[in-house]
Design a protein around this motif. Sequence first.
Motif, PDB file in Angstrom:
ATOM      1  N   ILE A   1      76.697  -9.422  35.493  1.00 43.90           N
ATOM      2  CA  ILE A   1      76.824  -9.011  34.097  1.00 43.90           C
ATOM      3  C   ILE A   1      75.589  -9.436  33.298  1.00 43.90           C
ATOM      4  N   PHE A   2      75.162 -10.689  33.468  1.00 43.30           N
ATOM      5  CA  PHE A   2      74.019 -11.202  32.696  1.00 43.30           C
ATOM      6  C   PHE A   2      72.721 -10.567  33.142  1.00 43.30           C
ATOM      7  N   ALA A   3      72.599 -10.197  34.392  1.00 38.49           N
ATOM      8  CA  ALA A   3      71.384  -9.532  34.854  1.00 38.49           C
ATOM      9  C   ALA A   3      71.219  -8.192  34.165  1.00 38.49           C
ATOM     10  N   GLY A   4      72.318  -7.455  34.034  1.00 41.51           N
ATOM     11  CA  GLY A   4      72.222  -6.171  33.357  1.00 41.51           C
ATOM     12  C   GLY A   4      71.836  -6.341  31.895  1.00 41.51           C
ATOM     13  N   HIS A   5      72.479  -7.234  31.188  1.00 37.62           N
ATOM     14  CA  HIS A   5      72.154  -7.450  29.788  1.00 37.62           C
ATOM     15  C   HIS A   5      70.721  -7.999  29.619  1.00 37.62           C
ATOM     16  N   LEU A   6      70.278  -8.797  30.580  1.00 35.18           N
ATOM     17  CA  LEU A   6      68.930  -9.354  30.500  1.00 35.18           C
ATOM     18  C   LEU A   6      67.883  -8.271  30.640  1.00 35.18           C
ATOM     19  N   ARG A   7      68.096  -7.307  31.578  1.00 33.78           N
ATOM     20  CA  ARG A   7      67.145  -6.201  31.724  1.00 33.78           C
ATOM     21  C   ARG A   7      67.117  -5.343  30.467  1.00 33.78           C
ATOM     22  N   ALA A   8      68.296  -5.115  29.884  1.00 35.40           N
ATOM     23  CA  ALA A   8      68.355  -4.264  28.696  1.00 35.40           C
ATOM     24  C   ALA A   8      67.621  -4.919  27.515  1.00 35.40           C
ATOM     25  N   ILE A   9      67.809  -6.172  27.326  1.00 29.73           N
ATOM     26  CA  ILE A   9      67.195  -6.827  26.180  1.00 29.73           C
ATOM     27  C   ILE A   9      65.704  -7.011  26.383  1.00 29.73           C
ATOM     28  N   ILE A  10      65.266  -7.397  27.593  1.00 33.60           N
ATOM     29  CA  ILE A  10      63.836  -7.559  27.848  1.00 33.60           C
ATOM     30  C   ILE A  10      63.116  -6.235  27.716  1.00 33.60           C
ATOM     31  N   GLY A  11      63.787  -5.101  28.076  1.00 36.95           N
ATOM     32  CA  GLY A  11      63.160  -3.793  27.933  1.00 36.95           C
ATOM     33  C   GLY A  11      62.872  -3.438  26.492  1.00 36.95           C
ATOM     34  N   SER A  12      63.532  -4.052  25.528  1.00 39.15           N
ATOM     35  CA  SER A  12      63.305  -3.773  24.118  1.00 39.15           C
ATOM     36  C   SER A  12      62.332  -4.755  23.462  1.00 39.15           C
TER      37      SER A  12
ATOM     38  N   GLU B   1      73.319 -18.329  38.777  1.00 37.07           N
ATOM     39  CA  GLU B   1      71.872 -18.204  38.634  1.00 37.07           C
ATOM     40  C   GLU B   1      71.483 -16.737  38.748  1.00 37.07           C
ATOM     41  N   VAL B   2      70.591 -16.323  37.862  1.00 36.35           N
ATOM     42  CA  VAL B   2      70.153 -14.924  37.811  1.00 36.35           C
ATOM     43  C   VAL B   2      68.655 -14.886  38.026  1.00 36.35           C
ATOM     44  N   THR B   3      68.175 -14.127  38.980  1.00 35.82           N
ATOM     45  CA  THR B   3      66.748 -13.882  39.210  1.00 35.82           C
ATOM     46  C   THR B   3      66.571 -12.373  39.213  1.00 35.82           C
ATOM     47  N   GLU B   4      65.868 -11.876  38.223  1.00 32.20           N
ATOM     48  CA  GLU B   4      65.784 -10.434  38.017  1.00 32.20           C
ATOM     49  C   GLU B   4      64.370 -10.053  37.600  1.00 32.20           C
ATOM     50  N   THR B   5      63.954  -8.854  38.079  1.00 33.67           N
ATOM     51  CA  THR B   5      62.661  -8.286  37.679  1.00 33.67           C
ATOM     52  C   THR B   5      62.936  -7.292  36.555  1.00 33.67           C
ATOM     53  N   CYS B   6      62.362  -7.570  35.398  1.00 36.25           N
ATOM     54  CA  CYS B   6      62.611  -6.762  34.218  1.00 36.25           C
ATOM     55  C   CYS B   6      61.296  -6.173  33.731  1.00 36.25           C
ATOM     56  N   VAL B   7      61.387  -5.000  33.125  1.00 38.12           N
ATOM     57  CA  VAL B   7      60.209  -4.319  32.593  1.00 38.12           C
ATOM     58  C   VAL B   7      60.275  -4.386  31.066  1.00 38.12           C
ATOM     59  N   THR B   8      59.176  -4.822  30.453  1.00 41.21           N
ATOM     60  CA  THR B   8      59.128  -4.965  28.998  1.00 41.21           C
ATOM     61  C   THR B   8      58.884  -3.628  28.339  1.00 41.21           C
ATOM     62  N   ARG B   9      58.896  -3.649  27.040  1.00 44.54           N
ATOM     63  CA  ARG B   9      58.620  -2.452  26.270  1.00 44.54           C
ATOM     64  C   ARG B   9      57.204  -1.952  26.499  1.00 44.54           C
ATOM     65  N   GLN B  10      56.317  -2.811  26.927  1.00 43.01           N
ATOM     66  CA  GLN B  10      54.930  -2.440  27.204  1.00 43.01           C
ATOM     67  C   GLN B  10      54.729  -1.943  28.626  1.00 43.01           C
ATOM     68  N   GLY B  11      55.847  -1.934  29.418  1.00 44.63           N
ATOM     69  CA  GLY B  11      55.756  -1.464  30.800  1.00 44.63           C
ATOM     70  C   GLY B  11      55.259  -2.522  31.759  1.00 44.63           C
TER      71      GLY B  11
END
Length: 397
Positions: free
Chosen positions: A106-117, A55-65
Amino acid sequence: MFGYRVPAPDEAMLISGGRRGLGGAPFRVVTGHGKFVLPIFRKTRFLTLSMCESEVTETCVTRQGIALHVRAVIAFKVGNDHESIINAGQRFLSDQDQMSVLTGRIFAGHLRAIIGSMTVEEIVTERQKLAAEVLDTSKTEMAKIGLIVDSLQIQSIDDGDTGYIDAMSAPHKAAIQRQAQIAQAQATQASVEAQQVAARNQAEYARQTAVVKAEYSAEVERAQAKAAQAGPLAKAHAQQEVLAAQTELAQRAAQLRQQELMAEIVKPAEAEAERIRVLAVAEAERMKIQAEAAASYDRVALDRMLIDQLPQIVKEAAGGLAGANVNVLNGADGLGEIAAGLVGQGLTILDSVRQNLSGSDQRPEKPEKTDGRLGLPGRLSAPDKGTDTKDGPVVID
């Protein structure tokens, strides 16, 4: 059996010692069947091939900040091929729980990268796209550690107290609320119409029930009235039949009495009248015959009397010729004719007298035209002067 080891269906048996495995691996891999293992010289360990979860729980920032709190679940396992088992065994055989921890990181890192775009709208509306991109980017890294991912599910996306997602969903919420209100109004209208239809159906059913009840009651009343009238009607019919029978009996009695009267009175009276009529006719016929006989007798007597007087009549007639000038035109024949004429005239006088005495309606035949006072035939005529009277006609002047 001593020294024979068999792995479970969801396990891979790793035998170390002795010769190396495929690709120079420090152990041999056995799956799906057993293997003899020397107790002291060989060592066996088991690697799970069952499904694992991270299970992954992560705070991600979108392209809009805008910061989003994303929660995802990854389902993975060790690959079934020898290479994946060897890679996973070399990394996780001593501590297999580290597979879930490492996979989550691993999935948390990829999730932050993709959500940021991506934008919030894309993330919210295209969750399947987000999961597919995370899987694609993490597939290579997961293969290196001998793991394969079966699925990735984005459980939730939350923007915290910013209210961006709520604001973004406000028009949709309004539209949905509007549609919900319209649907509710339509449902209410349909419900009211259904209630009205149901009420009309109930009223119609009640009306039909009342009509049926009224018809049934009327039928029952008619049946009761008919049953109540059955006795009097039957009695009246019986009396009527009795009266009809009595009437017929009286008529037959009257006819019988009439026949009796005809036999006792009328027939004897008619017979007596016929007898009297026959007697009267016979009496009349007898009297007629007697009258005719009497008349005939009288005529006979009269004729006898006339016949007796005829010579005297002829004599008287001939006496009238005593002073007459008689000329005989045709001699003896003329004298014969004169005598015959006298006799005929006497007979005519006799017949006339007879008819007058008998009262006949027939008039006597008119005598022939005569010349002279004695009514002799016209052949008696006066002689012409200078005519020879010999053998000539007799002329009486």
